[in-house]
Write a protein that holds these residues in place. Structure first.
Motif, PDB file in Angstrom:
ATOM      1  N   PRO A 180     -40.007 -10.068  25.220  1.00  0.00           N
ATOM      2  CA  PRO A 180     -41.363  -9.564  25.364  1.00  0.00           C
ATOM      3  C   PRO A 180     -42.397 -10.652  25.072  1.00  0.00           C
ATOM      4  N   SER A 181     -43.554 -10.493  25.708  1.00  0.00           N
ATOM      5  CA  SER A 181     -44.517 -11.591  25.742  1.00  0.00           C
ATOM      6  C   SER A 181     -45.547 -11.525  24.627  1.00  0.00           C
ATOM      7  N   ASN A 182     -45.841 -12.694  24.086  1.00  0.00           N
ATOM      8  CA  ASN A 182     -47.028 -12.928  23.292  1.00  0.00           C
ATOM      9  C   ASN A 182     -47.997 -13.691  24.212  1.00  0.00           C
ATOM     10  N   PRO A 183     -49.142 -13.123  24.595  1.00  0.00           N
ATOM     11  CA  PRO A 183     -49.858 -12.028  23.942  1.00  0.00           C
ATOM     12  C   PRO A 183     -49.962 -10.744  24.749  1.00  0.00           C
ATOM     13  N   THR A 184     -49.187 -10.573  25.807  1.00  0.00           N
ATOM     14  CA  THR A 184     -49.420  -9.429  26.702  1.00  0.00           C
ATOM     15  C   THR A 184     -48.522  -8.239  26.420  1.00  0.00           C
ATOM     16  N   GLY A 185     -47.386  -8.452  25.762  1.00  0.00           N
ATOM     17  CA  GLY A 185     -46.419  -7.379  25.588  1.00  0.00           C
ATOM     18  C   GLY A 185     -45.597  -7.098  26.835  1.00  0.00           C
ATOM     19  N   ALA A 186     -45.735  -7.937  27.861  1.00  0.00           N
ATOM     20  CA  ALA A 186     -44.969  -7.744  29.092  1.00  0.00           C
ATOM     21  C   ALA A 186     -43.487  -7.999  28.847  1.00  0.00           C
ATOM     22  N   VAL A 187     -42.644  -7.233  29.521  1.00  0.00           N
ATOM     23  CA  VAL A 187     -41.198  -7.387  29.426  1.00  0.00           C
ATOM     24  C   VAL A 187     -40.643  -7.593  30.832  1.00  0.00           C
ATOM     25  N   TYR A 188     -39.915  -8.676  31.022  1.00  0.00           N
ATOM     26  CA  TYR A 188     -39.320  -8.958  32.323  1.00  0.00           C
ATOM     27  C   TYR A 188     -38.094  -8.074  32.545  1.00  0.00           C
ATOM     28  N   SER A 189     -38.068  -7.373  33.666  1.00  0.00           N
ATOM     29  CA  SER A 189     -36.884  -6.600  34.041  1.00  0.00           C
ATOM     30  C   SER A 189     -35.778  -7.547  34.465  1.00  0.00           C
ATOM     31  N   ARG A 190     -34.576  -7.032  34.537  1.00  0.00           N
ATOM     32  CA  ARG A 190     -33.468  -7.875  35.012  1.00  0.00           C
ATOM     33  C   ARG A 190     -33.720  -8.357  36.439  1.00  0.00           C
ATOM     34  N   ALA A 191     -34.279  -7.471  37.271  1.00  0.00           N
ATOM     35  CA  ALA A 191     -34.558  -7.854  38.659  1.00  0.00           C
ATOM     36  C   ALA A 191     -35.579  -8.986  38.723  1.00  0.00           C
ATOM     37  N   ALA A 192     -36.609  -8.917  37.883  1.00  0.00           N
ATOM     38  CA  ALA A 192     -37.624  -9.976  37.875  1.00  0.00           C
ATOM     39  C   ALA A 192     -37.029 -11.302  37.420  1.00  0.00           C
ATOM     40  N   LEU A 193     -36.149 -11.253  36.416  1.00  0.00           N
ATOM     41  CA  LEU A 193     -35.502 -12.478  35.942  1.00  0.00           C
ATOM     42  C   LEU A 193     -34.543 -13.041  36.988  1.00  0.00           C
ATOM     43  N   GLU A 194     -33.832 -12.163  37.668  1.00  0.00           N
ATOM     44  CA  GLU A 194     -32.895 -12.629  38.704  1.00  0.00           C
ATOM     45  C   GLU A 194     -33.649 -13.320  39.836  1.00  0.00           C
ATOM     46  N   ALA A 195     -34.832 -12.805  40.168  1.00  0.00           N
ATOM     47  CA  ALA A 195     -35.634 -13.443  41.222  1.00  0.00           C
ATOM     48  C   ALA A 195     -36.066 -14.845  40.783  1.00  0.00           C
ATOM     49  N   LEU A 196     -36.445 -14.988  39.522  1.00  0.00           N
ATOM     50  CA  LEU A 196     -36.805 -16.314  39.003  1.00  0.00           C
ATOM     51  C   LEU A 196     -35.584 -17.229  38.968  1.00  0.00           C
ATOM     52  N   ALA A 197     -34.428 -16.667  38.616  1.00  0.00           N
ATOM     53  CA  ALA A 197     -33.206 -17.467  38.559  1.00  0.00           C
ATOM     54  C   ALA A 197     -32.846 -18.018  39.939  1.00  0.00           C
ATOM     55  N   ASP A 198     -33.118 -17.249  40.994  1.00  0.00           N
ATOM     56  CA  ASP A 198     -32.857 -17.742  42.350  1.00  0.00           C
ATOM     57  C   ASP A 198     -33.691 -18.988  42.640  1.00  0.00           C
ATOM     58  N   VAL A 199     -34.915 -19.010  42.135  1.00  0.00           N
ATOM     59  CA  VAL A 199     -35.768 -20.179  42.324  1.00  0.00           C
ATOM     60  C   VAL A 199     -35.246 -21.355  41.495  1.00  0.00           C
ATOM     61  N   VAL A 200     -34.860 -21.081  40.262  1.00  0.00           N
ATOM     62  CA  VAL A 200     -34.354 -22.138  39.383  1.00  0.00           C
ATOM     63  C   VAL A 200     -33.128 -22.802  40.002  1.00  0.00           C
ATOM     64  N   ARG A 201     -32.273 -22.026  40.629  1.00  0.00           N
ATOM     65  CA  ARG A 201     -31.055 -22.587  41.249  1.00  0.00           C
ATOM     66  C   ARG A 201     -31.388 -23.608  42.334  1.00  0.00           C
ATOM     67  N   ARG A 202     -32.518 -23.437  42.985  1.00  0.00           N
ATOM     68  CA  ARG A 202     -32.903 -24.352  44.070  1.00  0.00           C
ATOM     69  C   ARG A 202     -33.548 -25.628  43.547  1.00  0.00           C
ATOM     70  N   HIS A 203     -33.721 -25.722  42.247  1.00  0.00           N
ATOM     71  CA  HIS A 203     -34.358 -26.895  41.643  1.00  0.00           C
ATOM     72  C   HIS A 203     -33.470 -27.390  40.506  1.00  0.00           C
ATOM     73  N   PRO A 204     -32.491 -28.228  40.826  1.00  0.00           N
ATOM     74  CA  PRO A 204     -31.455 -28.610  39.857  1.00  0.00           C
ATOM     75  C   PRO A 204     -31.969 -29.256  38.580  1.00  0.00           C
TER      76      PRO A 204
END
Length: 371
Positions: A180-204
């Motif tokens: 959870p985020s400081n200062p927004t309290g936002a929580v990343y869902s698994r789907a949101a994290l997986e989408a970011l992980a797809d981007v990370v994979r393309r940038h070694p």
């Protein structure tokens, strides 16, 4: 607030470019005012107002009584690092060996050492905004360039994969995520994290620092997911956590970094030449904290119940104010309303229309603004 004179040529230029922590400056100011007898409420530092659970306090006292007051190994006691490994496996699905964990004097130190160990001058550190104020300054102090990506209440303050991709360059080295985020309290869902992980994979070359210090302070149905537990992300992720927020142990100064051995070992070298190991007393108490049970056990769940009541109260009151935009916090103990509707001359007329004449007159504008 003390500042560094940027024109002083006798100082390291990196220091001249770093701003003092606004959080600490405001906290120190509030403390100073209280010492002078001024009635003030400090809302700067992210600090639970609960006492440390009794079992943890008793463990600290036991450490003192048993003479556990000497230096510990630089990376932490074996007992605590093993307990952290068990916690990460049971709660987060992350497999680490004790030599892949460094215990530090708070999660803040763990983050700083992770940034310094992985980033070089000219590298870019990707930071979704709103963000904890120290992230950008840590990047600057390491000689790296902070790259801030704005998010909005309409997006739930969640960084999208498209926004991340659009800001990456060959110099991108570290993405800092706080959920959870400081200062927004936002929580990343698994789907949101997986989408970011797809981007990370393309940038070694891109690594991820996952700041999970608010992990246990989360409001159902939201769930916590560790970035490093996603397929292929263990090797690319440095996970930071600690004891200050969940267990109300801010003054105990105890946090940790877990990740691939070569990154963690580099952070350990930095620690060995700065603070060395964390407090032996705090570490003994930390083992007891991790033994309280899943989710921090009943003491943490009791605190979470109170946090949720407070969250619901402040959210309901903010939403009753016309013009306030608010993404309901799913975790942590922060609320970040978007107040731009109240800036400018036209906003004052909207405020006037919303309030009774007894509360607001054109002659009382100045007073309303300062409240």
């Amino acid at each position: 607030m003390q500042t560094v004179d940027a024109v002083d040529s006798t100082l390291n230029p990196l220091v001249a470019n770093v701003k003092p922590s606004k959080t600490m400056a405001l906290t120190d100011l509030a403390t100073s005012m209280k010492e002078k007898g001024i009635d003030v409420i400090g809302l700067a530092a992210g600090e639970p107002d609960f006492d440390t659970p009794a079992a943890i306090v008793a463990a600290g006292i036991e450490a003192l009584q048993r003479g556990m007051t000497r230096y510990t190994p630089n990376t932490g006691t074996t007992a605590l690092r093993k307990a952290i490994c068990k916690k990460l496996k049971d709660d987060n699905g992350l497999e680490y060996a004790p030599n892949e964990v460094v215990v530090s004097n708070g999660a803040k130190q763990s983050i700083w050492q992770a940034v310094l160990a992985t980033c070089s001058p000219g590298d870019e550190v990707i930071i979704p905004a709103p963000y904890w104020v120290s992230y950008t300054e840590m990047a600057t102090l390491a000689g790296a360039q902070p790259v801030v990506i704005p998010t909005t209440p309409e997006e739930g303050f969640i960084l999208s994969a498209d926004k991340l991709e659009a800001h990456l360059t060959p110099r991108s080295r570290l993405l800092i995520l706080c959920s959870p985020s400081n200062p927004t309290g936002a929580v990343y869902s698994r789907a949101a994290l997986e989408a970011l992980a797809d981007v990370v994979r393309r940038h070694p070359r891109l690594l991820v620092l996952s700041d999970e210090i608010y992990e246990y302070i989360i409001y159902k149905p939201a769930e916590h997911h560790s970035f490093g537990a996603l397929p292929g992300m263990w090797e690319r992720t440095l996970t930071v956590n600690g004891f200050s927020k969940a267990y109300a142990m801010t003054g105990w100064r105890l946090g940790y970094l877990a990740g691939p051995h070569h990154y963690v070992a580099a952070a350990a070298v930095i620690q060995s030449q700065s603070t060395s190991g964390a407090s032996s007393i705090a570490q003994h108490a930390g083992v007891t904290a991790l033994e309280l049970g899943p989710g921090g056990g009943q003491p943490v769940q009791d605190m979470l119940h109170a946090f949720r009541q407070r969250r619901d109260m402040i959210v309901s009151r903010l939403r009753a104010i016309p013009g306030v935009k608010l993404a309901e916090p799913q975790g942590a103990f922060y609320v970040l309303p978007e107040m731009s509707a109240f800036f400018g001359p036209a906003a004052m007329d909207r405020i006037a229309a919303a309030l009774s004449p007894e509360v607001y007159t054109r002659q009382s504008k100045k007073r309303i603004i300062t409240l």
